[in-house]
Design a protein around this motif. Structure first.
Motif, short mmCIF file in Angstrom:
data_model
loop_
_atom_site.label_atom_id
_atom_site.label_comp_id
_atom_site.label_asym_id
_atom_site.label_seq_id
_atom_site.Cartn_x
_atom_site.Cartn_y
_atom_site.Cartn_z
N ARG A 1 0.84 -1.20 0.00
CA ARG A 1 0.00 0.00 0.00
C ARG A 1 0.87 1.25 0.00
O ARG A 1 0.59 2.21 -0.72
CB ARG A 1 -0.93 0.02 1.22
CG ARG A 1 -2.02 -1.02 1.18
CD ARG A 1 -3.09 -0.77 2.23
NE ARG A 1 -2.60 -0.70 3.59
CZ ARG A 1 -2.49 -1.72 4.43
NH1 ARG A 1 -2.84 -2.94 4.04
NH2 ARG A 1 -2.04 -1.54 5.66
N PHE B 1 -7.08 -0.79 -2.57
CA PHE B 1 -7.68 -0.76 -1.24
C PHE B 1 -8.38 0.57 -1.03
O PHE B 1 -8.22 1.51 -1.79
CB PHE B 1 -6.61 -0.96 -0.17
CG PHE B 1 -5.63 0.18 -0.07
CD1 PHE B 1 -5.83 1.19 0.86
CD2 PHE B 1 -4.54 0.26 -0.90
CE1 PHE B 1 -4.93 2.25 0.95
CE2 PHE B 1 -3.64 1.31 -0.82
CZ PHE B 1 -3.83 2.31 0.10
N TYR C 1 -10.30 -3.97 1.74
CA TYR C 1 -10.14 -4.44 0.36
C TYR C 1 -11.47 -5.00 -0.11
O TYR C 1 -12.15 -5.70 0.64
CB TYR C 1 -9.10 -5.56 0.30
CG TYR C 1 -7.69 -5.15 0.66
CD1 TYR C 1 -6.80 -4.73 -0.32
CD2 TYR C 1 -7.25 -5.19 1.97
CE1 TYR C 1 -5.51 -4.37 -0.01
CE2 TYR C 1 -5.95 -4.83 2.31
CZ TYR C 1 -5.09 -4.42 1.31
OH TYR C 1 -3.81 -4.06 1.63
#
Length: 56
Positions: free
Chosen positions: A21, A29, A39
């Protein structure tokens, strides 16, 4: 899905998902106003299906 659920499904560690991320790679996400990361199940499945390699 929560990161722990995705980690179990993908066999990545929760920390690896966090690193992805941070680097802007991996599974899409959403970060909720509360700060919780989620998610979508469809995104996780699409990511896993896209990583399949078929034998020639």
């Amino acid at each position: 899905m929560r990161p722990r659920e995705v980690a179990a499904r993908t066999r990545y560690s929760v920390q690896t998902l966090a690193n992805h991320r941070c680097m802007g790679i991996g599974i899409p996400f959403t970060k909720l106003p509360s700060g919780r990361v989620m998610y979508r199940r469809d995104d996780v499945e699409a990511y896993l299906n896209g990583r399949l390699v078929e034998a020639a």
